[in-house]
Scaffold this motif. Structure first.
Motif, PDB file in Angstrom:
ATOM      1  N   SER A 183       0.826  -1.210   0.000  1.00 14.35           N
ATOM      2  CA  SER A 183       0.000   0.000   0.000  1.00 14.35           C
ATOM      3  C   SER A 183       0.857   1.255   0.000  1.00 14.35           C
ATOM      4  O   SER A 183       0.466   2.278  -0.569  1.00 14.35           O
ATOM      5  CB  SER A 183      -0.928  -0.007   1.212  1.00 14.35           C
ATOM      6  OG  SER A 183      -1.855  -1.073   1.127  1.00 14.35           O
ATOM      7  N   GLU A 186       1.718   1.968  -3.528  1.00 13.28           N
ATOM      8  CA  GLU A 186       0.539   2.478  -4.238  1.00 13.28           C
ATOM      9  C   GLU A 186       0.309   3.951  -3.917  1.00 13.28           C
ATOM     10  O   GLU A 186      -0.049   4.747  -4.800  1.00 13.28           O
ATOM     11  CB  GLU A 186      -0.683   1.650  -3.856  1.00 13.28           C
ATOM     12  CG  GLU A 186      -0.653   0.221  -4.405  1.00 13.28           C
ATOM     13  CD  GLU A 186      -1.761  -0.655  -3.852  1.00 13.28           C
ATOM     14  OE1 GLU A 186      -2.495  -0.173  -2.959  1.00 13.28           O
ATOM     15  OE2 GLU A 186      -1.894  -1.811  -4.305  1.00 13.28           O
ATOM     16  N   LEU A 187       0.515   4.347  -2.668  1.00 11.45           N
ATOM     17  CA  LEU A 187       0.340   5.750  -2.282  1.00 11.45           C
ATOM     18  C   LEU A 187       1.348   6.643  -3.001  1.00 11.45           C
ATOM     19  O   LEU A 187       1.018   7.747  -3.441  1.00 11.45           O
ATOM     20  CB  LEU A 187       0.491   5.894  -0.766  1.00 11.45           C
ATOM     21  CG  LEU A 187      -0.672   5.396   0.085  1.00 11.45           C
ATOM     22  CD1 LEU A 187      -0.272   5.364   1.557  1.00 11.45           C
ATOM     23  CD2 LEU A 187      -1.906   6.271  -0.106  1.00 11.45           C
ATOM     24  N   LEU A 189       2.899   5.991  -5.906  1.00 12.61           N
ATOM     25  CA  LEU A 189       2.586   6.007  -7.337  1.00 12.61           C
ATOM     26  C   LEU A 189       1.379   6.886  -7.658  1.00 12.61           C
ATOM     27  O   LEU A 189       1.304   7.471  -8.744  1.00 12.61           O
ATOM     28  CB  LEU A 189       2.334   4.581  -7.831  1.00 12.61           C
ATOM     29  CG  LEU A 189       3.582   3.699  -7.989  1.00 12.61           C
ATOM     30  CD1 LEU A 189       3.192   2.251  -8.253  1.00 12.61           C
ATOM     31  CD2 LEU A 189       4.475   4.222  -9.121  1.00 12.61           C
ATOM     32  N   SER A 190       0.435   6.981  -6.726  1.00 12.59           N
ATOM     33  CA  SER A 190      -0.756   7.792  -6.953  1.00 12.59           C
ATOM     34  C   SER A 190      -0.573   9.233  -6.498  1.00 12.59           C
ATOM     35  O   SER A 190      -1.535  10.007  -6.481  1.00 12.59           O
ATOM     36  CB  SER A 190      -1.956   7.171  -6.227  1.00 12.59           C
ATOM     37  OG  SER A 190      -1.744   7.156  -4.827  1.00 12.59           O
ATOM     38  N   ASP A 191       0.657   9.599  -6.112  1.00 13.54           N
ATOM     39  CA  ASP A 191       0.978  10.956  -5.654  1.00 13.54           C
ATOM     40  C   ASP A 191       0.279  11.323  -4.347  1.00 13.54           C
ATOM     41  O   ASP A 191       0.126  12.502  -4.031  1.00 13.54           O
ATOM     42  CB  ASP A 191       0.636  12.006  -6.727  1.00 13.54           C
ATOM     43  CG  ASP A 191       1.509  11.874  -7.966  1.00 13.54           C
ATOM     44  OD1 ASP A 191       2.717  11.622  -7.799  1.00 13.54           O
ATOM     45  OD2 ASP A 191       0.980  11.995  -9.086  1.00 13.54           O
ATOM     46  N   ASP A 192      -0.144  10.307  -3.585  1.00 13.39           N
ATOM     47  CA  ASP A 192      -0.726  10.566  -2.274  1.00 13.39           C
ATOM     48  C   ASP A 192       0.341  10.599  -1.178  1.00 13.39           C
ATOM     49  O   ASP A 192       0.028  10.883  -0.017  1.00 13.39           O
ATOM     50  CB  ASP A 192      -1.778   9.499  -1.939  1.00 13.39           C
ATOM     51  CG  ASP A 192      -3.031   9.653  -2.782  1.00 13.39           C
ATOM     52  OD1 ASP A 192      -3.500  10.796  -2.926  1.00 13.39           O
ATOM     53  OD2 ASP A 192      -3.521   8.646  -3.315  1.00 13.39           O
ATOM     54  N   ARG A 204       7.607  -1.854  -7.255  1.00 10.78           N
ATOM     55  CA  ARG A 204       6.631  -1.631  -8.318  1.00 10.78           C
ATOM     56  C   ARG A 204       7.246  -0.813  -9.451  1.00 10.78           C
ATOM     57  O   ARG A 204       8.082   0.068  -9.223  1.00 10.78           O
ATOM     58  CB  ARG A 204       5.418  -0.875  -7.757  1.00 10.78           C
ATOM     59  CG  ARG A 204       4.556  -1.684  -6.796  1.00 10.78           C
ATOM     60  CD  ARG A 204       3.607  -2.591  -7.556  1.00 10.78           C
ATOM     61  NE  ARG A 204       2.731  -1.821  -8.410  1.00 10.78           N
ATOM     62  CZ  ARG A 204       1.583  -1.274  -8.024  1.00 10.78           C
ATOM     63  NH1 ARG A 204       1.178  -1.404  -6.755  1.00 10.78           N
ATOM     64  NH2 ARG A 204       0.822  -0.609  -8.878  1.00 10.78           N
ATOM     65  N   LYS A 328       8.599   8.374  -6.657  1.00 13.13           N
ATOM     66  CA  LYS A 328       8.062   8.170  -7.999  1.00 13.13           C
ATOM     67  C   LYS A 328       9.066   8.587  -9.059  1.00 13.13           C
ATOM     68  O   LYS A 328       9.691   9.657  -8.964  1.00 13.13           O
ATOM     69  CB  LYS A 328       6.761   8.953  -8.152  1.00 13.13           C
ATOM     70  CG  LYS A 328       5.979   8.619  -9.415  1.00 13.13           C
ATOM     71  CD  LYS A 328       4.635   9.332  -9.394  1.00 13.13           C
ATOM     72  CE  LYS A 328       3.814   9.023 -10.634  1.00 13.13           C
ATOM     73  NZ  LYS A 328       2.495   9.703 -10.595  1.00 13.13           N
TER      74      LYS A 328
END
Length: 357
Positions: A183, A186-187, A189-192, A204, A328
């Motif tokens: 997770s 994922e955060l 990569l999603s710019d969160d 990833r 990223k």
């Protein structure tokens, strides 16, 4: 028959009742730490009669026998020791609350969001935040890992963890989200999250990484477990996977390392194993439920030193791993992010967007 610890599901609150006094919980923790009520009284600066009376009030309030009393003195029962373990978590949470409440007086400026896996957030991030504090940052709301992770099948254990509020206008308000390694990626990569800190060996696509530290997982059991009584404290790979193993949820870096190590040794995890969403819950299952767990040495070092847990060697199983910072691809990190990454890496340098991993 040996006494057993009170059984409550981790995420199921007991019936509503008056809250237990923090002062009495501090007395219980001090008794566990110092070995006797009299020693606890001295450490807390109260009289022994007051401490003894307080312990009786706590037993009456909880409806539990915490202390075994005899002519030779008083000692905590097995239930008392288990309750002291949980009480210590309450005291720690109270300390974090007081620190966070004090930090509300600070005026935060720009915010930077980070994400970290559970082991890193609990055992390494506090050191980084302390270093940043020396540069003019102070703990802010949410400092410290929050309690009460939510475990979901195939999901992550989500917590909102340490934050830092800045004193100067150029210093950021840092928010640290606590997730499992999958997770965290994922955060990012999603710019969160601008930076992520992971235990996973899998990276990833679209992320760069830098190794911060090397860690190893260790197999642990309770000191009373039959394996702990073996002369060399060893177990085979087959014994490990069939001997009452409890694991983290899918997506956890700890679980991924264990799975890959087992495959390399010619074995695999059984299809159906109990999984828990936090290191604390795994340690409780081991110490009081007779389970076997594989955890970061960072998380069990104190337990091994105290003798409450025992390390079991499993020949042929390589449980070493890297702890990494990820960001990223193509992102130019902010000055604050580079500073945080440099502190985490323990060097003057910091990753930039084109650093080769």
């Amino acid at each position: 028959m040996a006494e057993t610890a009170p059984q409550h599901l981790p995420n199921t609150p007991p019936p509503r009742r008056d809250r237990t006094s923090l002062g009495l919980l501090e007395l219980l923790v001090a008794t566990d730490s110092h070995g006797s009520i009299s020693a606890a009284a001295r450490a807390l600066g109260i009289s022994q009669p007051s401490a003894s009376a307080g312990m009786r009030r706590l037993e009456k309030h909880l409806g539990l026998e915490l202390v075994a009393r005899s002519t030779r003195g008083a000692r905590l029962t097995e239930t008392g020791r288990a309750t002291a373990t949980w009480a210590r978590e309450v005291i720690d949470a109270s300390d974090r609350f007081e620190t966070s409440a004090a930090a509300l007086r600070e005026a935060p400026s720009a915010r930077i969001r980070l994400a970290a896996s559970l082991t890193i957030a609990e055992y390494l991030a506090p050191r980084w935040l302390a270093t940043l504090a020396l540069d003019g940052l102070t703990p802010a709301p949410g400092a410290g890992a929050a309690t009460g992770p939510a475990s979901r099948p195939g999901g992550s254990s989500e917590q909102r963890g340490p934050s830092v509020a800045a004193r100067g206008p150029a210093s950021p308000d840092v928010e640290l989200l606590v997730r499992n390694s999958r997770s965290v990626m994922e955060l990012v990569l999603s710019d969160d999250a601008e930076l992520g800190f992971i235990e996973s060996s899998t990276l990833r696509r679209g992320l760069h990484s830098r190794t911060l530290a090397h860690d190893e997982l260790v197999v642990v059991v309770a000191a009373t477990h039959p394996w702990a009584g073996r002369r060399r404290r060893t177990a085979t790979v087959d014994e490990l996977v069939t001997g009452g193993l409890v694991v983290r949820e899918r997506g956890s870096g700890t679980r991924e390392t264990l799975e890959k190590s087992l495959v390399a040794a010619g074995a695999r995890l059984p299809d159906h194993l109990p999984y828990l969403g936090s290191t604390a819950s795994l340690k409780t299952a081991v110490q009081y439920g007779g389970a076997v767990a594989v955890l970061s040495r960072l998380t069990v070092a104190d337990d091994l030193a105290r003798g409450t847990l025992a390390e079991i060697q499993v020949p042929g199983l390589d449980l070493s791993r890297r702890l990494r910072v990820v960001w990223k691809d193509g992102t130019e990190l902010s000055a604050a992010a580079r500073r945080i990454a440099a502190v985490a890496a323990g060097s003057a340098g910091a990753p930039r967007s084109r650093t080769v991993r």
